[in-house]
Design a protein around this motif. Sequence first.
Motif, short mmCIF file in Angstrom:
data_model
loop_
_atom_site.label_atom_id
_atom_site.label_comp_id
_atom_site.label_asym_id
_atom_site.label_seq_id
_atom_site.Cartn_x
_atom_site.Cartn_y
_atom_site.Cartn_z
N UNK A 122 -5.54 -6.82 7.47
CA UNK A 122 -5.42 -7.56 6.21
C UNK A 122 -5.35 -6.60 5.02
N UNK A 123 -6.21 -5.57 5.06
CA UNK A 123 -6.22 -4.61 3.95
C UNK A 123 -4.87 -3.92 3.78
N UNK A 124 -4.35 -3.44 4.90
CA UNK A 124 -3.15 -2.60 4.80
C UNK A 124 -1.86 -3.41 4.72
N UNK A 125 -1.83 -4.58 5.38
CA UNK A 125 -0.55 -5.30 5.41
C UNK A 125 -0.29 -6.00 4.08
N UNK A 126 -1.33 -6.16 3.25
CA UNK A 126 -1.12 -6.78 1.94
C UNK A 126 -0.86 -5.72 0.86
N UNK A 155 9.80 -1.99 -11.52
CA UNK A 155 10.61 -1.94 -10.30
C UNK A 155 10.12 -3.00 -9.30
N UNK A 156 10.99 -3.38 -8.38
CA UNK A 156 10.59 -4.33 -7.33
C UNK A 156 9.73 -3.60 -6.31
N UNK A 157 8.56 -4.18 -5.98
CA UNK A 157 7.64 -3.52 -5.05
C UNK A 157 8.15 -3.63 -3.61
N UNK A 158 7.74 -2.66 -2.80
CA UNK A 158 8.12 -2.68 -1.40
C UNK A 158 6.87 -2.59 -0.51
N UNK A 159 7.04 -2.98 0.74
CA UNK A 159 6.00 -2.75 1.74
C UNK A 159 6.45 -1.53 2.54
N UNK A 160 5.63 -0.47 2.53
CA UNK A 160 6.00 0.71 3.31
C UNK A 160 5.98 0.37 4.79
N UNK A 161 6.84 1.02 5.56
CA UNK A 161 6.93 0.69 6.99
C UNK A 161 5.58 0.94 7.67
N UNK A 162 4.81 1.91 7.14
CA UNK A 162 3.47 2.21 7.65
C UNK A 162 2.52 1.02 7.54
N UNK A 163 2.79 0.12 6.61
CA UNK A 163 1.88 -0.97 6.30
C UNK A 163 2.30 -2.28 6.96
N UNK A 168 0.58 -0.93 11.90
CA UNK A 168 -0.85 -0.73 11.65
C UNK A 168 -1.63 -0.82 12.97
N UNK A 169 -1.34 -1.87 13.76
CA UNK A 169 -2.07 -2.03 15.03
C UNK A 169 -1.83 -0.84 15.95
N UNK A 170 -0.62 -0.32 15.93
CA UNK A 170 -0.33 0.86 16.75
C UNK A 170 -1.11 2.07 16.25
N UNK A 171 -1.15 2.25 14.93
CA UNK A 171 -1.89 3.40 14.36
C UNK A 171 -3.37 3.32 14.71
N UNK A 172 -3.93 2.10 14.65
CA UNK A 172 -5.34 1.92 14.98
C UNK A 172 -5.59 2.29 16.45
N UNK A 173 -4.69 1.82 17.32
CA UNK A 173 -4.84 2.08 18.76
C UNK A 173 -4.78 3.59 19.04
N UNK A 174 -3.81 4.26 18.43
CA UNK A 174 -3.68 5.71 18.62
C UNK A 174 -4.94 6.41 18.13
#
Length: 226
Positions: A122-126, A155-163, A168-174
């Motif tokens: 929730x923290x990172x995906x928002x 500027x129009x905001x973006x969601x970084x691919x990292x987020x 995110x779930x993959x990063x947590x697992x790693x």
Amino acid sequence: MIIVVLGPPGSGKGTRARLIGQMCQVPLIVMGDILRDAVSEGSEEGKRAKGYMERGELVPDDLVIGLLEEKLRRLNLKRGFVLDGFPRNLKQAEALDHILRDEGADIDLVLNVVVKDDVIVERLSLRRSCPHCGAIYHLKDKPPLKDEICDECGSRLIQRSDDREDVIRHRIMVYYKETKPVLDRYIKMGKVVEISGELMIDKIPDELKKILHERRLFPVDKLTIK
Ligand SMILES: [Zn+2]
């Protein structure tokens, strides 16, 4: 005093590491910053690291360890420091022990910041960022005044691919896969204190003070905040 702060991405370990550095007036060493500095300085190591980072690959241990060692050798290790983002795996943990032993120093405390996966997601995906000026927003905690538009530059905001949630779930697992043996090692050494990464932000300094006091790392009256 030497303190290592461990925790998955989005756990708030960076905030805690920074606070401890300020409270105890010791240098804060952030592995990610060392890597970024090496890249922007354009050193040999920086050039090598840049290649891996651009390909989205992990920077090899020997390179990361070398950069950290260089940084630590320039510090007065007896005064202590707070370390964030290192060690990420067992090989790095063993290397850190070697460097410290050479200098007659040892890790006093390992803070393990624990957060539920869903909270991290929730923290990172928002999180939204401005591609133009780099400002960071959070749709729940720090929303922009106008929907999806940067307050600073329009500027129009973006969601970084990292987020993205799947990333995110993959990063947590790693993170857990790599760092579990590091944590087990420090637990065996009796160095680990677990703290919740879900505490309200204004409660964090007192919690950290209490732990430092209990571990006799600093008398409370010597601690300064802000
Ligand atoms: Zn902007």
